[in-house]
Design a protein around this motif. Structure first.
Motif, mmCIF file in Angstrom:
data_model
loop_
_atom_site.group_PDB
_atom_site.id
_atom_site.type_symbol
_atom_site.label_atom_id
_atom_site.label_comp_id
_atom_site.label_asym_id
_atom_site.label_seq_id
_atom_site.Cartn_x
_atom_site.Cartn_y
_atom_site.Cartn_z
ATOM 1 N N SER A 36 0.834 -1.201 0.000
ATOM 2 C CA SER A 36 0.000 0.000 0.000
ATOM 3 C C SER A 36 0.871 1.253 0.000
ATOM 4 O O SER A 36 1.692 1.459 0.898
ATOM 5 C CB SER A 36 -0.895 -0.002 1.241
ATOM 6 N N VAL A 38 -0.112 4.409 0.438
ATOM 7 C CA VAL A 38 -0.483 5.295 1.548
ATOM 8 C C VAL A 38 0.144 4.814 2.857
ATOM 9 O O VAL A 38 0.708 5.602 3.621
ATOM 10 C CB VAL A 38 -2.020 5.411 1.672
ATOM 11 N N THR A 39 0.067 3.516 3.104
ATOM 12 C CA THR A 39 0.666 2.960 4.317
ATOM 13 C C THR A 39 2.174 3.177 4.317
ATOM 14 O O THR A 39 2.764 3.557 5.342
ATOM 15 C CB THR A 39 0.350 1.453 4.431
ATOM 16 N N LEU A 40 2.806 2.954 3.189
ATOM 17 C CA LEU A 40 4.250 3.112 3.073
ATOM 18 C C LEU A 40 4.672 4.556 3.343
ATOM 19 O O LEU A 40 5.607 4.804 4.108
ATOM 20 C CB LEU A 40 4.693 2.657 1.683
ATOM 21 N N THR A 42 2.985 6.877 4.963
ATOM 22 C CA THR A 42 2.685 7.187 6.361
ATOM 23 C C THR A 42 3.757 6.606 7.279
ATOM 24 O O THR A 42 4.245 7.273 8.189
ATOM 25 C CB THR A 42 1.298 6.630 6.753
ATOM 26 N N PHE A 43 4.145 5.377 7.010
ATOM 27 C CA PHE A 43 5.173 4.715 7.822
ATOM 28 C C PHE A 43 6.513 5.434 7.691
ATOM 29 O O PHE A 43 7.206 5.663 8.690
ATOM 30 C CB PHE A 43 5.300 3.247 7.426
ATOM 31 N N ASN A 73 12.823 1.276 3.799
ATOM 32 C CA ASN A 73 11.484 1.634 3.334
ATOM 33 C C ASN A 73 11.513 2.625 2.180
ATOM 34 O O ASN A 73 10.607 2.622 1.350
ATOM 35 C CB ASN A 73 10.625 2.128 4.494
ATOM 36 N N LYS A 80 8.326 0.378 -5.429
ATOM 37 C CA LYS A 80 6.877 0.503 -5.656
ATOM 38 C C LYS A 80 6.620 1.438 -6.838
ATOM 39 O O LYS A 80 5.798 1.145 -7.708
ATOM 40 C CB LYS A 80 6.201 1.023 -4.381
#
Length: 84
Positions: A36, A38-40, A42-43, A73, A80
């Motif tokens: 994801s 968005v998750t990436l 945000t993290f 990340n 990604k």
């Protein structure tokens, strides 16, 4: 090194290397469709803030863990975008 620093470094090592399988899988399969965005993002933002916090506290375990995790990340984010 005191016990708490060793404990922090152990925790940092375990949580940081937990991202290696995802990074390698994304690299090998050349697919990041299941990651994801968005998750990436945000993290990554949270990890960056943890890194600043660790620098402010001059806490080696927090600095090392979050610097390396941030790099891993960012690589996953790059993959990604690259394999979109």
């Amino acid at each position: 090194m005191d016990f708490l620093t060793v404990l922090g470094l152990a925790a940092a090592t375990i949580t940081t290397i937990s991202f290696l399988p995802q990074m390698f899988k994304t690299w090998q399969t050349k697919s990041a469709k299941d990651v994801s965005l968005v998750t990436l993002i945000t993290f990554i933002t949270g990890i960056f803030l943890w890194l600043i916090y660790g620098i402010y506290l001059q806490s080696l375990p927090i600095i090392l863990a979050n610097a390396v995790t941030l790099i891993f990340n960012l690589i996953i984010l790059w993959l990604k975008i690259k394999y979109r």
